[in-house]
Every structure is written in structure tokens, then in C-alpha cells.
Design an enzyme around this catalytic site. Structure first.
Site, mmCIF file in Angstrom:
data_model
loop_
_atom_site.group_PDB
_atom_site.id
_atom_site.type_symbol
_atom_site.label_atom_id
_atom_site.label_comp_id
_atom_site.label_asym_id
_atom_site.label_seq_id
_atom_site.Cartn_x
_atom_site.Cartn_y
_atom_site.Cartn_z
ATOM 1 N N GLU A 296 -12.604 -114.013 -20.158
ATOM 2 C CA GLU A 296 -11.889 -114.950 -21.030
ATOM 3 C C GLU A 296 -11.436 -114.319 -22.344
ATOM 4 O O GLU A 296 -11.762 -114.804 -23.441
ATOM 5 C CB GLU A 296 -12.771 -116.160 -21.355
ATOM 6 N N GLU B 159 -15.784 -119.058 -12.730
ATOM 7 C CA GLU B 159 -16.582 -120.052 -13.465
ATOM 8 C C GLU B 159 -15.974 -121.432 -13.322
ATOM 9 O O GLU B 159 -14.752 -121.610 -13.384
ATOM 10 C CB GLU B 159 -16.617 -119.756 -14.980
HETATM 11 C C1 NOJ Z 1 -16.848 -119.786 -20.382
HETATM 12 C C2 NOJ Z 1 -17.638 -118.620 -20.877
HETATM 13 O O1 NOJ Z 1 -17.332 -117.493 -20.113
HETATM 14 C C3 NOJ Z 1 -19.141 -118.868 -20.880
HETATM 15 O O2 NOJ Z 1 -19.740 -117.842 -21.576
HETATM 16 C C4 NOJ Z 1 -19.435 -120.220 -21.475
HETATM 17 O O3 NOJ Z 1 -20.798 -120.453 -21.571
HETATM 18 C C5 NOJ Z 1 -18.770 -121.284 -20.627
HETATM 19 N N1 NOJ Z 1 -17.346 -121.068 -20.695
HETATM 20 C C6 NOJ Z 1 -19.052 -122.702 -21.075
HETATM 21 O O4 NOJ Z 1 -18.532 -122.908 -22.319
#
Ligand code: NOJ
Length: 453
Positions: A177, A359
Site C-alpha cells: 500500500e 488483504e
Molecule cells: C492495510 C494495511 O496493509 C494493514 O497494515 C492495516 O492494518 C490494514 N490495512 C487495516 O487498516
């Protein structure tokens, strides 16, 4: 006649509720990140940031996190219990190179042990090289804004690959991200370095893209004939103009969409970095070396936001509009259909590229919404697969409740509850639900009962 009526009556409901079966080799997965779970990341920029007053909610600090560093066996067993085929996790640069040019062999050995443990249990390790946190020494040099950032990152990646490359890890993601990370660090100030000026975004954004390109080439050169896949993980958000009748909202939405969702992916597609953020910066730089630097695309999908134009910096406001039942602990809207929309767009951008849902998850301590959250998102992934979009797998975020960055320990994303005092892990009902889905390689889905449509 009656037969026809019965048929007409039954047909729609048959297609609305059905068993969704996934491809045979579909990679069921969970994802984590080093700083959020390992603990004691003392040489990182986050460790320093957490100690600045007012940066983290409730004054939380990562400290021991979930103590994953000392619980490799226990946590691998949880993965085995869940039945996942893949496990996505990240390596901590700050532990591997705590001071410039000084390499910590123990940290590398630790990750070797982790990978071997996964392999022994038939779990496919998916490694992310950078997941938000940086070595403090590198952050002090300007981090991704430093002109030499690609070379610093290359040295780290080389060290890692030389140490771990022969263990059979086939999936390597350079960045997690990156646009979310940089916007949080340079525009909203919620992440280190804690700056709030859109103009500052340009240099680190270019730095990350160039670092990805160089790391991609480096990894393939080092791997020689080993069949590794190198990719990048991008968060894709659905953005909607708040007021459909207001051209300024449409304009603000298109800028955010371009910068946040597509700036990096378009650079890779076109071999050209082109961003125009009026009032902040404009850049148009050929980057031919970025072309063809993705073997797979990781997509993180969480939510949709409504975008409003504002007359003062940062000019763009993203907000959530949804009834309470559809809002998570992070204040995000649950919008499963968005995973369909965004994956489809990514697929149109890169028609043949394999996609991995790296994710997707929900902060939900009560666990009341999570099972349905997972199923509704998976139903759209199933639909995408039926449309022949090459999705290799799905990682639920996350295995165990952990340190949720600027939000501290309050949001609970885990399939396993973490007792913050004892650090005991306890499966939530959704851990059972997810493991059943994995075991059956699918689930019975009744669309008429969808909660989040
Ligand atoms: C995306 C991120 O990669 C992760 O580190 C984070 O905990 C989650 N989003 C939830 O916010």
C-alpha cells in the site's frame, strides 16, 4: 402451466442461493505485517513516531505487539489449524539493517526459521519486503524522498534474497500500500514522518516507484532460473463524488482516484509517471524501466468513500456515509461490491496479470459482522473468477488482533482475539467459519440474506 409457474418462481432463487466452489488450487490465506505483530521494533521510524505526543490513539505503543517474534511455533500452529494454504507476512528492514550497512544476521536467521517452519507445514510463504515501517537511520535521511532511496532499498533486498532466496519462497511483494503509506505520512500526518503538505508527496512517491522497479530487476537477476514472482500490493478504494451534481466533487474524486489508486500502477503500465495534483504538484517523467515490472498484482480492498471538494488545502475530503450496521470499528463502510468493481478495473488495466487479494478484513471486536463480511466479499471474488479473471487467492486481514498503526490496539481485525495482558490468542467464531470455507473450498451462499448490499 403450473409446472411453468413453479419453474419461473424457483429459478431466480436457485441462482440467488447456491454453493460457491473455488478453483482447486485457490490460495486461502491470512496476512500480517511485522511491525504490527512482532514486537520490539526499536530501530524503526514507527518506534520513534509512537513516542511523539498525540500520534497514536489512546497513547498506545506497539511495544511487544503480539510477541509473534517469540511465538513462531504457536502462531504457525494457528495457521495450520485454520488450514490456510498461504501466509502473507512482511520482513522488518529495521531489524535486518538496524544501522546503515550493519546487517543483523540473527534477524535474517529468524526469518529463515519462520519460512522453514511454514514450508514444513505445507504453507506457502508470501513475503512483503516493505510494510510501512522503515529503519530510523533511513527515515532520518529522508526515507523515500531521498534521491538514493532505490539504491538503499536495493541493498536491503539483495541482502535478504542472498540469505533467504534458496528456501523456495516464490512470491515476493516489494511494497505494501505505498500510496496509502505516503499520503498518511506526508498529507494527513497520521504516519511517520508526520508531515501535512501535499507538495511533499511527489518525491517519496517517485522514490517508491523507482525503488520498486529496481527491486524487481534485482530480485530476478539474483533468482536467475528460480521461478519467483515479484509483485506489488496496492490498496484500491472505491471513490464516489459526494454530490453527483457538483463538478468540483467529480474533479476532486478524479484527482484522488488518479493519485491514490492508479498513480503507481499506471506508471508501471505506461512506463511513464504522470501526476497532476493542482495547487500541489505536477510531474510528467518517462520511466521506461518500470514497464513490465509486475508478475502479479496484490490488491488490498476495504471500503468506499465519498469525495467532496473543499476550498482550502488539502482541497479533497473523503468521508463515509452509511448506516451504523454497515460501519466497522475503523469507521469504514462495508461495501463488498467494491471488491468486484476495483478488481475488474485492475484487470482491465493489466488484462493478463494474475491478481492476488492480499488483504480484506474488518475491525469487529464482537465478531458479529465478520463472518458475513468475509462471505459477501468472497461471493464477489467467486463472480470474478467465473468471469475468468485470474485471481490466485484471498488473504483475510488479519490472523490475530494487532497494533493498528495510528489507531493503536482498539480496532480488532483478528480471526483470533488477542488478550492484551496475557497475549493469549483465542479463536473467534469467524476463525471457525473461515476454516470451514477453506476445508470445503467454498461455502453455501444465500444472496437474499446479504447484509451489506
Ligand atoms: C492495510 C494495511 O496493509 C494493514 O497494515 C492495516 O492494518 C490494514 N490495512 C487495516 O487498516
Amino acid at each position: 402451466m403450473i409446472k411453468i409457474l413453479v419453474f419461473l418462481f424457483l429459478t431466480p432463487s436457485l441462482s440467488l442461493s447456491q454453493t460457491l466452489t473455488f478453483p482447486e488450487n485457490f490460495q486461502w490465506c491470512v496476512a500480517t505485517a511485522s511491525h504490527q505483530i512482532e514486537g520490539n521494533n526499536k530501530d524503526s521510524d514507527w518506534w520513534e513516531f509512537e513516542r511523539r505526543p498525540g500520534t497514536i490513539k489512546h497513547n498506545d505503543k506497539s511495544i511487544k505487539a503480539t510477541d509473534h517474534w517469540n511465538r513462531l511455533e504457536e502462531d504457525t500452529q494457528i495457521l495450520v489449524d485454520l488450514g490456510v494454504k498461504s501466509y502473507r507476512f512482511s520482513l522488518e528492514w529495521a531489524k535486518i539493517e538496524p544501522r546503515e550497512g550493519q546487517w543483523n544476521k540473527d534477524a535474517l536467521e529468524h526469518y529463515k526459521k519462520e519460512i522453514l517452519l511454514l514450508k514444513k507445514n505445507n504453507i506457502n510463504p508470501m513475503v512483503t519486503l516493505h510494510h510501512f515501517s522503515l529503519p530510523l537511520w533511513f527515515a532520518k535521511k529522508g526515507g523515500w524522498a531521498n534521491k538514493q532511496a532505490p539504491q538503499y532499498f536495493q541493498k536491503y533486498v539483495t541482502k535478504v534474497y542472498n540469505h533467504l532466496g534458496d528456501l523456495g519462497v516464490s512470491s515476493w511483494a516489494t511494497f505494501n500500500e505505498p500510496t496509502w503509506n505516503l499520503i498518511s505520512g506526508y498529507v494527513t500526518g497520521e504516519f511517520p514522518p508526520g508531515k501535512k503538505d501535499i507538495k511533499l508527496l511527489k518525491d517519496p512517491l517517485k522514490g517508491v516507484i523507482l525503488s520498486h522497479g529496481l527491486a524487481y530487476k534485482t530480485l530476478h537477476q539474483l533468482a536467475k532460473d528460480r521461478p519467483i514472482k515479484v509483485g506489488l500490493v496496492q490498496n484500491l478504494n472505491v471513490f464516489i463524488p459526494l454530490r453527483w451534481w457538483n463538478p468540483l466533487d467529480h474533479y476532486a474524486k478524479s484527482i484522488l482516484d488518479n493519485v491514490y489508486n492508479w498513480s503507481i500502477l499506471n506508471t508501471i503500465k505506461n512506463g511513464h509517471f504522470k501526476v497532476n495534483f493542482p495547487t500541489a504538484f505536477k510531474d510528467d517523467s518517462p520511466m521506461p524501466q518500470l514497464k513490465k515490472t509486475l508478475d502479479f498484482l496484490g490488491i488490498n480492498y476495504y471500503t468506499r468513500q465519498f469525495i467532496k471538494f473543499m476550498f482550502s488545502p488539502p482541497f479533497i475530503k473523503a468521508q463515509t456515509i452509511a448506516p451504523k450496521e454497515k460501519i466497522t470499528e475503523m469507521g469504514w463502510e462495508i461495501y463488498p461490491k467494491g471488491i468486484y468493481t476495483m478488481v475488474k478495473k485492475a484487470h482491465q488495466t493489466f488484462p493478463r496479470l494474475p491478481i492476488f487479494i492480499t488483504e480484506n478484513g474488518i475491525g469487529d471486536k464482537t465478531d458479529k459482522k465478520r463472518p458475513q463480511f468475509i462471505k459477501e466479499h468472497l461471493s464477489y471474488i467467486h463472480k470474478l473468477l467465473q468471469e475468468r479473471i485470474p485471481i490466485l487467492g484471498y488473504c483475510y486481514w488479519t490472523l490475530i488482533d494487532n497494533f493498528e498503526w495510528a489507531h493503536g490496539y482498539k480496532p480488532r481485525f483478528g480471526l483470533y482475539n488477542l488478550d492484551l495482558k496475557t497475549l493469549k490468542r483465542t479463536p473467534r467464531n469467524s476463525a471457525k467459519v473461515y476454516s470451514e470455507i477453506i476445508k470445503n473450498n467454498g461455502f453455501f451462499y444465500d444472496k437474499t440474506k446479504a447484509l451489506f448490499e
